[in-house]
Scaffold this motif. Structure first.
Motif, PDB file in Angstrom:
ATOM      1  N   ILE A   1      67.712 -33.133  86.026  1.00 50.16           N
ATOM      2  CA  ILE A   1      68.935 -33.883  86.310  1.00 50.16           C
ATOM      3  C   ILE A   1      68.614 -34.940  87.352  1.00 50.16           C
ATOM      4  O   ILE A   1      67.928 -34.661  88.341  1.00 50.16           O
ATOM      5  CB  ILE A   1      70.049 -32.944  86.823  1.00 50.16           C
ATOM      6  N   ILE A   2      69.101 -36.161  87.134  1.00 47.03           N
ATOM      7  CA  ILE A   2      68.895 -37.251  88.087  1.00 47.03           C
ATOM      8  C   ILE A   2      70.247 -37.686  88.638  1.00 47.03           C
ATOM      9  O   ILE A   2      71.174 -37.994  87.885  1.00 47.03           O
ATOM     10  CB  ILE A   2      68.177 -38.445  87.434  1.00 47.03           C
ATOM     11  N   PHE A   3      70.336 -37.687  89.951  1.00 44.25           N
ATOM     12  CA  PHE A   3      71.575 -38.059  90.638  1.00 44.25           C
ATOM     13  C   PHE A   3      71.322 -39.345  91.419  1.00 44.25           C
ATOM     14  O   PHE A   3      70.470 -39.385  92.303  1.00 44.25           O
ATOM     15  CB  PHE A   3      72.010 -36.932  91.577  1.00 44.25           C
ATOM     16  N   ARG A   4      72.047 -40.400  91.064  1.00 47.97           N
ATOM     17  CA  ARG A   4      71.898 -41.684  91.746  1.00 47.97           C
ATOM     18  C   ARG A   4      72.950 -41.798  92.847  1.00 47.97           C
ATOM     19  O   ARG A   4      74.137 -41.569  92.606  1.00 47.97           O
ATOM     20  CB  ARG A   4      72.059 -42.843  90.758  1.00 47.97           C
ATOM     21  N   GLN A   5      72.499 -42.145  94.028  1.00 51.69           N
ATOM     22  CA  GLN A   5      73.412 -42.309  95.154  1.00 51.69           C
ATOM     23  C   GLN A   5      73.688 -43.792  95.362  1.00 51.69           C
ATOM     24  O   GLN A   5      72.779 -44.561  95.678  1.00 51.69           O
ATOM     25  CB  GLN A   5      72.816 -41.692  96.420  1.00 51.69           C
ATOM     26  N   GLU A   6      74.928 -44.167  95.188  1.00 51.70           N
ATOM     27  CA  GLU A   6      75.318 -45.565  95.323  1.00 51.70           C
ATOM     28  C   GLU A   6      75.706 -45.862  96.764  1.00 51.70           C
ATOM     29  O   GLU A   6      76.483 -45.140  97.383  1.00 51.70           O
ATOM     30  CB  GLU A   6      76.506 -45.879  94.395  1.00 51.70           C
TER      31      GLU A   6
END
Length: 292
Positions: free
Chosen positions: A22-27
């Motif tokens: 799982i890849i979680f992008r932090q904006e």
């Protein structure tokens, strides 16, 4: 490196023993003291291997800073049940599943979102075991006259009780538990206010709430321990405490399981049997547990 290339790199071409990624992008992230928040991407790689420890890697993907976290599936499930590792759980729940060939991560996420069985029974047993632990601790403090310490133990036990009431209504407990129960018009929030805001003495408040715990939650003991009782009923041969402590469905309460078992025995919900083992001397009978 764009996200699609990154998905391939971490999802399929590396870590062939991983069951999913799982890849979680932090904006618009900025450092706020939490290590997870100082990275552009959090890459959660879930492994089947139960004894695999949490492994952390810091990498660069083009100009993106990445934190790669290797976790085993058992640990992830425990965190979901216990409500621990909130940042990691957030990554699991909100990140993009880029590798999940058997849809097991997607299923686990959906079970958590919908708060399905058997997750509810696991969560119920977890909260009850922690409630019971804090309740017994509070009783010991009261017996020794340490009412300030008893107060804090009772307050913690009430929080677990509040979670039990939420689970009964098929509501997944969150961090702000008291905000969740405030609008439910249940006895637990009134007890919380009685304990924290009443003008009575500290000792009176603590003992009043302890009585309520005894008569209310203890009456729900069978309902709260359905998972354990079903395991005890799952075979004709009684179980040793060693077997139960290492049962995969009970690992999240292993250190509190002996207390739960003895309480269930005292309430006649579980039966204990003395068993002679080969070569045992007098007085060395083993105790086995079963339920009807």
């Amino acid at each position: 490196m764009n996200l699609s290339n990154l998905s391939f790199f971490y999802g399929e071409s590396v870590y062939v023993d991983a069951m999913g990624t799982i890849i979680f992008r932090q904006e618009g992230h900025k450092f706020d003291g939490s290590l997870l928040h100082d990275f552009d991407l959090i890459i959660l790689i879930v492994h089947e291997q139960e004894d695999k420890p949490l492994i952390v890697e810091h990498t660069m993907a083009g100009e993106l800073r990445c934190q790669v976290l290797h976790v085993n599936l058992g640990s992830l499930r425990r965190w979901l049940v216990a409500g621990e590792k909130g940042d990691l759980v957030k990554c699991f729940m909100e990140g993009e599943i880029v590798h999940d060939p058997y849809a097991r991560l997607a299923q686990l996420r959906q079970d958590f979102i919908e708060f399905r069985q058997p997750l509810r029974d696991r969560k119920m047993l977890y909260e009850f075991s922690h409630f019971l632990w804090m309740y017994v601790e509070a009783k010991r403090y009261i017996q020794e006259g340490f009412y300030t310490d008893a107060y804090h133990s009772v307050l913690n036990s009430l929080k677990h009780w509040a979670k039990i009431e939420l689970i009964e209504q098929k509501v997944l407990p969150e961090k702000a538990v008291w905000e969740q129960v405030r609008g439910l018009n249940t006895a637990i929030h009134k007890l919380y206010e009685e304990l924290t805001q009443s003008t009575e003495t500290l000792a009176q408040r603590v003992e009043l709430v302890m009585l309520a715990c005894e008569f209310s939650v203890m009456s729900k003991m069978a309902e709260c321990t359905v998972l354990l009782l079903n395991i005890l009923r799952s075979r004709p041969k009684p179980w040793s405490v060693e077997e139960l402590v290492h049962h995969p469905e009970l690992d999240m309460i292993s250190n509190k399981l002996p207390l739960v078992l003895r309480t269930l025995v005292n309430r006649s919900l579980v039966r204990e049997t003395a068993v002679w083992s080969e070569g045992a001397s007098y007085g060395n009978q083993g105790i086995r547990y079963s339920a009807e």
